[in-house]
Design a protein around this motif. Structure first.
Motif: not given
Lengths: 332, 308
Positions: B178-182, B185-187, B190-192
């Motif tokens: 995915s482009a999103r970091c899961y 997200r869990a923490h 965001t990815k950045d």
């Protein structure tokens, strides 16, 4: 300004007529088999239905795009080739493809036909898109739903083909064409069979406390309290727990729909040629409502007017909407 | 069993964000002790991680080659940002060692110079494999979800083209990117601004269903299977079907032991069921699966039919 074509879903011949009559510039559809990524029971076209539908669409100057956008497993390539031959014979205007072998076959066998690169090919950089343009003569790329508008603008400057983006409907989170979640739980593959969280594997269980579990192939994808509306168990939209998340949370994404109606002028300005509406699995009334609303909005923009955006929220999944990656990098 | 003797055992690229010193120790031991023929190196999942271990890469390559291993550098599966495009282009300009490509951006930069095709390239069929071979591919790793009959057809086609064909036989299956970091997200990040929380989960972060059934693993932008793919009992069939390379994916277990178990079966020094028993001990009871191979749900463990 680009033409801002409206590309509309046609899951059935009736939906196709509805989309054409509601003002689609093009419709996209597939055959009743694994050759397309919405291989759902009760959907899609026989060759005879496609022939009649092409005639209806062309009579109203609407184009028909045939989705051949799955990946044939070795030994079954002929099914995809025959589908391409049939589509060419019936006069479809373009093929939407993902697999390199399928793209190569169509480029050699039907060189007069337009090739569109499916979102399932996951081409998310100018270099990847140019690979398909230069090798197979791809004329349009359907961009993955993971790019911001500045990124799309930059890509447009660096590629020799048109850009199509999704503007409304299911908000896919995983990179399309790279997801085997459904196959892991159900034994049916999104890439090879065109199946995603299939209805045949769905069950809803009511518990004694009034809560409800939605299951896919026996796995609990979500659990809803009595006052929540139970959603469809799509794996990437379920609630799970993790070591740091003892309460169930949407580990991937909430059940939410993409709605870019407010961003249309910006997308046109960024160089997007065509707007795609997701939803081949949705009803005729959905197709009529969404296509009419976006027809009006696009016509307003083309005429230099402020776009009137009809309220599309009622038609969105879970009644919630997002502008996703298109709006901000924080989405990532 | 000459066919089995010709089979190569490979170690795939580390999918996780293991710390630099962990990686150094890991590859030192692989070089000294693991009976694998080829080792894939490089960051495939997240471009943000690469700077942590790239400085060690030349030393690792040298060490592995000194131990007689063929080294292959794997490229990113997802190429979108400027740094990812640049990293891909830089890698593709290398004449040596060999390159494994995991994104079409890499194919574009590589042109028709020799390269390998990675498991993220979706080489599902003989037509695509033939196309890739015409563009310079010398070797194809098939997608992990491919069933046995398709593997056999693909391997036969690759054999006729004179290129290698590889199948993952051990480790968590890559299920999605995915482009999103899961992990972020869990923490609540965001990815950045992820602050590399993925480093805490050497074997991926487990996700459980709400009735407490383990189901998936999160590895940054990647989603993996909860179960380890294990095709050890199927190696004979894979060899007979013309597969030339078997890939072991690094997990947070004794990978030297894993490689030895497969090697003993390939060398016919140990019966598959005995080797399977030691593999289970090494993996400390983690669930094994082979459903994809048998065309069933991937998480399933199907007992091999006993030949009549």
């Amino acid at each position: 300004m680009s033409l801002a074509e409206l590309i509309c879903p046609a899951g059935t011949p009736a939906a196709l007529r509805t989309a054409v009559d509601a003002g689609a510039d093009a419709v996209y559809c597939g055959f009743q088999d694994a050759t397309n990524a919405r291989n759902f029971p009760g959907l899609n076209f026989t060759p005879e239905e496609l022939e009649a539908s092409v005639a209806h669409a062309h009579a109203k100057a609407t184009k028909v795009l045939l989705a051949l956008n799955t990946y044939p497993p070795a030994g079954k390539v002929d099914l995809w080739r025959q589908a391409a031959d049939t589509g060419a014979r019936l006069g479809v205007d373009a093929f939407i493809v993902a697999d390199m072998g399928v793209a190569d076959y169509i480029a050699r066998t039907h060189p007069d036909k337009r090739l569109h690169l499916s979102v399932q090919a996951a081409a998310s950089s100018p270099e990847a898109i140019r690979y398909y343009c230069e090798n197979f003569g791809v004329r349009r790329v359907v961009l993955p739903r993971i790019l911001t508008i500045p990124e799309i603008r930059q890509i447009r400057k660096e590629i020799p083909c048109e850009i199509e983006t999704f503007i409304f409907g299911n908000h896919g989170l995983m990179v399309e064409g790279r997801c085997s979640l459904t196959n892991y739980l159900t034994g049916q593959s999104t890439n090879m069979d065109g199946v995603c969280s299939p209805a045949s594997d769905v069950e809803y269980l009511r518990h004694e406390d009034g809560s409800m579990s939605s299951q896919l192939a026996g796995f609990t994808i979500d659990r809803f309290s009595p006052d929540e509306k139970a959603g469809y168990p799509t794996i990437c939209k379920g609630r799970y727990t993790a070591p740091h998340r003892s309460e169930g949370y949407y580990a991937f994404e909430e059940p939410i729909s993409l709605n870019l109606s407010r961003l249309l002028p910006e997308l046109i300005d960024a160089g997007v040629h065509a707007f795609k509406i997701e939803g081949r699995q949705r009803s005729k009334s959905y197709v009529r409502g969404v296509v009419s609303a976006f027809r009006q909005a696009v016509d307003d923009i083309r005429a230099g007017r402020e776009a009137r955006i009809a309220d599309l929220v009622a038609l969105t999944e879970g009644q919630k909407q997002t502008q996703g990656a298109f709006e901000t990098r924080k989405w990532r | 069993m000459a066919v089995k003797d010709m089979m190569k055992l490979t170690l795939g690229p580390i999918a996780y964000h293991w710390a630099a010193d962990t990686r150094r120790d890991f590859y030192a031991r692989i070089a000294d002790e693991a009976p694998v023929d080829e080792v894939y190196l490089g960051e495939v999942i997240c471009s943000k991680r690469a700077p942590f271990h790239e400085p060690d890469l030349p030393g690792t390559i040298e060490r592995l080659q000194r131990a007689g291993k063929t080294v292959v550098l794997s490229s990113l599966a997802e190429v979108m940002l400027k740094r990812e495009r640049r990293a891909t282009e830089d890698l593709m300009s290398m004449e040596w060692p060999e390159i494994e490509i995991n994104n079409a951006a890499g194919l574009y930069a590589r042109g028709n110079r020799p390269h390998r095709i990675g498991p993220f390239m979706n080489a599902y069929n003989e037509a695509t494999i033939a196309w890739m071979a015409r563009q310079g591919a010398t070797h194809v790793c098939l997608p992990t979800e491919m069933p046995a009959p398709a593997i056999a057809v693909a391997a036969r086609a690759a054999g006729e083209l004179g290129i290698g064909i590889e199948v993952q036989v051990f480790g968590r299956a890559p299920l999605a990117v995915s482009a999103r970091c899961y992990h972020a997200r869990a923490h609540g990040r965001t990815k950045d601004n992820c602050r590399f929380v993925c480093e805490d989960d050497a074997d991926g972060m487990p996700l459980f269903t709400r009735n407490e059934q383990p189901i998936l693993r999160v590895n940054g932008i990647q989603t993996q299977s909860e179960s380890y793919v294990d095709l050890l009992p199927e190696t004979g069939q894979l060899a007979a079907d013309g597969v030339t390379h078997l890939r072991l994916m690094p997990q947070d277990v004794d990978m030297v032991g894993v490689a030895s178990a497969f090697r003993k079966v390939l060398n016919e020094e140990q019966a598959p069921d005995e080797a399977e028993t030691s593999l289970r001990e090494i993996c400390r009871g983690r669930p094994f699966s082979n459903g994809f191979y048998y065309g069933e749900a991937g998480y399933r463990r199907i007992a091999m039919a006993t030949p009549a």
